[in-house]
Every structure is written in C-alpha cells, then in structure tokens.
Scaffold this motif. Structure first.
Motif, short mmCIF file in Angstrom:
data_model
loop_
_atom_site.label_atom_id
_atom_site.label_comp_id
_atom_site.label_asym_id
_atom_site.label_seq_id
_atom_site.Cartn_x
_atom_site.Cartn_y
_atom_site.Cartn_z
N SER A 1 45.75 8.57 -10.67
CA SER A 1 44.92 9.67 -11.17
C SER A 1 45.09 9.81 -12.67
CB SER A 1 45.29 10.99 -10.47
OG SER A 1 45.05 10.93 -9.09
N LEU A 2 44.07 10.37 -13.30
CA LEU A 2 44.07 10.52 -14.76
C LEU A 2 43.38 11.82 -15.14
CD1 LEU A 2 43.16 7.93 -17.48
CD2 LEU A 2 41.72 9.95 -17.25
N LEU A 3 43.88 12.45 -16.18
CA LEU A 3 43.26 13.66 -16.73
C LEU A 3 43.20 13.51 -18.25
CD1 LEU A 3 43.82 17.29 -15.57
CD2 LEU A 3 43.97 16.78 -18.00
N ALA A 4 42.05 13.81 -18.83
CA ALA A 4 41.87 13.70 -20.28
C ALA A 4 41.08 14.90 -20.78
CB ALA A 4 41.15 12.40 -20.64
N TRP A 5 41.42 15.36 -21.98
CA TRP A 5 40.74 16.53 -22.55
C TRP A 5 40.81 16.48 -24.06
CZ3 TRP A 5 45.76 16.38 -21.13
CH2 TRP A 5 46.70 16.98 -21.96
#
Length: 443
Positions: free
Chosen positions: A66-70
């Motif tokens: 999983s990956l989260l970017a902001w």
C-alpha cells in the motif's frame, strides 16, 4: 484539462499505463513503480517510523503493498490552516491470481508441481495454458535490518510455470456442460519433470541471491507474461493483466502529479491512497479497513500544528473518490446489464451507484465527481447493476465509514474483469486521469 487537450494525451497516457502495468506484477511492485513516478517529480519518501513531516511539501509513504502520497507544498504561507480539508483518490494495488503456498513442493506422474492458492475472485479458467512468471517479496535474515529481517522484491519473467488444461478427448462434456475446475485438484502449475519434487525455497533463494537457510518467508504470486499492449483495428483498446485496479492506481498518480504542478485556488490537500488486499476484503494491516489512511490523516494534521478538533473539522470538508474499474456493457451478454444504464467503452469515467451501499456514492459525492468531469471536459457515465443480480463492492464504503468523509465510487469501463487478461478503452485512460486531476484540484 479541456476536452480538446485529451487527444494529445491519449498516446502518452496509454503508453505510460502499459509501462506501469508491465513493471507491476505484484502489489509490492505496483507500489514501487508508483513511488518511483512520484519521487522522480520531487516527492520525498518518508518512513512510518519517522515523524510526520511538518514542512510544507510533497510526500509519499509505503506500508507493504500500500502507498499514500500527499502534497501541502501549495499551502505554504499564512493561508495554511491545520483544518484544511483533503481531496483523496483511493484505489487498490492487488488483483486476483494464484499465490504460492508455504509448503508448495510435490510431484505426481513424473511432473514437478507447485502448490498454489487462488487469491480473490479469479476467473480461474483464464489462468490455463498461459506462460506464467513469479513475483513478490521475500523476508531474509539480515542483522543490519530492524528485527534482524530484511525484505527484497523479486520477479522472474521467465516462463517457469504453466497450468495445462485437460484435453477435450478426456473431457467430452466440457463443451456442453462447461469447464468445471476444482481449485485444489486442477490449478496446480507444473514447472519441471522428475520423480521427486523441486525445492521452491531453494529456487527462490538462488533468485534473490540468499542462502536458503536465511530465506525466512515469502509472498509469492503468479503473473501472465503477455505484455500490456494496445489492440483492435484502430488501437482503441488496451489489453493487460491487472487493469483492475492498476489502471486506476496509475491514473491517480498522474492526477496527483498534475494537481501538484497546477494547484487550484481551492484550499485542499490532494492525496492518493493505494490499498492492498481489496480483492479479499481489505481486512489487514494495510487494507482499506486498516489504520493506514486514518492514522496518516491525523498525523498530517497534527504535524501542521493542529489538534484532534482540527482533524474532525478537516474531515467534515473532505471528499473521497474511491476508484475501481467498472463493467462495460458486454456485447455478447448485453442482457446481464441494466438496460437503462449502458456503459460504453471509451465513453468516459463511470459513476457507480448502489442504493444498498455496496458503493458509497450519495448525491453529494456524485455531484463532486460530476463537477470534476465537467471541469476536465470529459463525459460521465453512470453504472447501476441489474436489480436481480448481486453487486460487487470496493474500498469506498469502508473508507467512508472510517473517515466520515463524503465519498463517491467511480471507475473506468473494462471487460473480462478478474481475468488473467482484461481490456479497457485507450481514450478512457486519458479522460480518467483528467477527471481525477480535476477532482484533486477543483476549480
């Protein structure tokens, strides 16, 4: 992005998607590929064990597959507020396939076999008579890593596996009664000849250059070796494995990069979250029912100097667009589709509606997505399943429940969903990315 500009984007997006698909045979590789696209454009990767960044900028974090970017780069200065709402696009990185069991080695009738388990709702017949490779990650003994365990990605695109179908001469009823496959008996791949079994662990240790005694565990899965490519007389379609849901993952990453390079005047934090394990219910440490998204939303707000009150204020204004591929109307099975809601390939992004909340879309979320499509200059379609057929689901409802944010489910048209090889529309991919870019950076 105006509609006229989409024609200049079609080839670029299609080629980029095909490259991403070929580079991403497993969720771990999909995350690795997405992180590479983001860091190449200035995103900074942070570890979950590090403090959440307090300096405005663009960031990416991983948790397994999983990956989260902001990005808060555009909010630098006196106008920045800890309770700034988020604009979030969610998708998933996993796809149905065959995954290797912990003790997979066996032999029968002079064949060396590999024990596998079906992952997700695979169309198992589509895995027959294909050249298959292997990919995933391994855990190896490493005294320099935390806990003494290091992780390495692996893949081989050599055709090491095949699940051979029984000849029609030995199954005369297959044409009249249909193919019947037992997951335990009929889906084990063969990968060599011999009276005794081959050692998968030994083969894998050699592949990752590790001592077999140091290979502690693995997450190993099969992938079809046919590359992604444009097909059809005019190249109007893309055929590949894992379109569900890496096509959305790729469109989301492109959209985030566009939103960062051309931010809107609306105060919002654009974010993309790609979850693993959607195909098996999302209940894991990195699935959509995990702490991954809620924890990072809170950490980002607190790192900006906010409080729990600011977090809830932020979520009250947050909108989530949950993306998963949608069923195009199948020309050979048109009767299986809702007749008043036909979905046309290359007809634009698809709003997904289900009044029993298998999709999270309500009128507020639908309006937000409709405005994004309008801003991007792309047509929008609406999917509703037949009233007498069950409806699938995705990460939207659980994300909505965990965050309390307005949520809309959407997708792009696809045929052969959950097959080892699916097809989608070439033009749709450019419109998909454009709509998501508009959603992340509303006018």
């Amino acid at each position: 992005m105006p509609a006229a500009d989409l024609t200049t984007q079609v080839t670029e997006v299609a080629d980029g998607l095909c490259t991403y698909l070929d580079a991403s045979p497993s969720p771990f590789h999909a995350v690795d590929s997405a992180a590479a696209l983001l860091t190449a454009e200035g995103f900074t990767e942070v570890a979950e064990t590090d403090p959440a960044p307090s300096t405005p900028g663009s960031y990416v974090v991983r948790r397994g597959g999983s990956l989260l970017a902001w990005s808060t780069a555009h909010l630098d200065g006196p106008g920045r507020a800890a309770h700034t709402p988020f604009r979030i696009v969610g998708a998933h990185t996993d796809s149905p396939n065959l995954r290797v069991k912990p003790r997979p080695d066996w032999a029968r009738a002079g064949w060396q076999m590999l024990g596998v388990e079906v992952y997700g709702g695979a169309l198992t017949n589509s895995w027959l008579d294909r050249d298959l490779g292997l990919s995933g990650r391994v855990a190896v003994r490493d005294t320099d890593s935390p806990g003494g365990v290091g992780h390495r990605l692996f893949r081989t695109d050599d055709p090491v596996l095949r699940v051979s179908q029984l000849a029609i001469h030995l199954d005369r009823n297959v044409r009249s009664e249909g193919l019947q496959l037992n997951d335990q008996q009929h889906l084990a791949p063969h990968w060599g000849l011999g009276a005794g079994p081959r050692s998968f662990r030994g083969w894998l240790a050699e592949l990752v250059d590790a001592d077999p005694d140091d290979l502690l565990a693995y997450d190993a899965m099969t992938h079809d070796l046919t590359p992604a490519r444009r097909i059809g007389a005019d190249g109007e379609l893309i055929a590949s494995g894992r379109l569900d849901n890496l096509a959305t993952s790729y469109a989301a990453v492109r959209a985030l990069l566009h939103a960062v390079s051309e931010p809107s005047g609306a105060p919002a934090v654009p974010m993309v979250v790609l979850f693993d394990h959607e195909e098996v219910g999302s209940t894991s440490e990195r699935g959509a029912q995990s702490t991954f998204l809620p924890a990072w939303l809170e950490r980002i707000v607190l790192a900006a100097g906010g409080t729990r009150e600011d977090l809830w204020r932020s979520l009250a204004g947050t909108v989530v667009a949950s993306g998963d591929m949608s069923h195009a109307t199948h020309p050979n099975y048109a009767d299986r589709h809702e007749p008043e809601h036909p979905i046309v390939m290359n007809g634009g992004p698809v709003l997904k509606v289900n009044n029993n909340l298998r999709y999270a879309t309500d009128s507020l979320g639908a309006a937000a997505f409709a405005l994004a499509c309008e801003q991007a200059g792309v047509p929008m379609q609406t999917f509703v399943t037949r009233s007498d057929l069950p409806c699938g689901s995705t990460v939207g409802p659980m994300t909505s429940a965990l965050t309390g944010a307005t949520t809309v489910d959407f997708g792009a048209p696809v045929l052969s969903m959950h097959s080892a090889r699916e097809i989608c529309g070439t033009l749709d991919q450019a419109g998909y990315a454009a709509a998501l870019a508009a959603f992340l950076a509303p006018a």
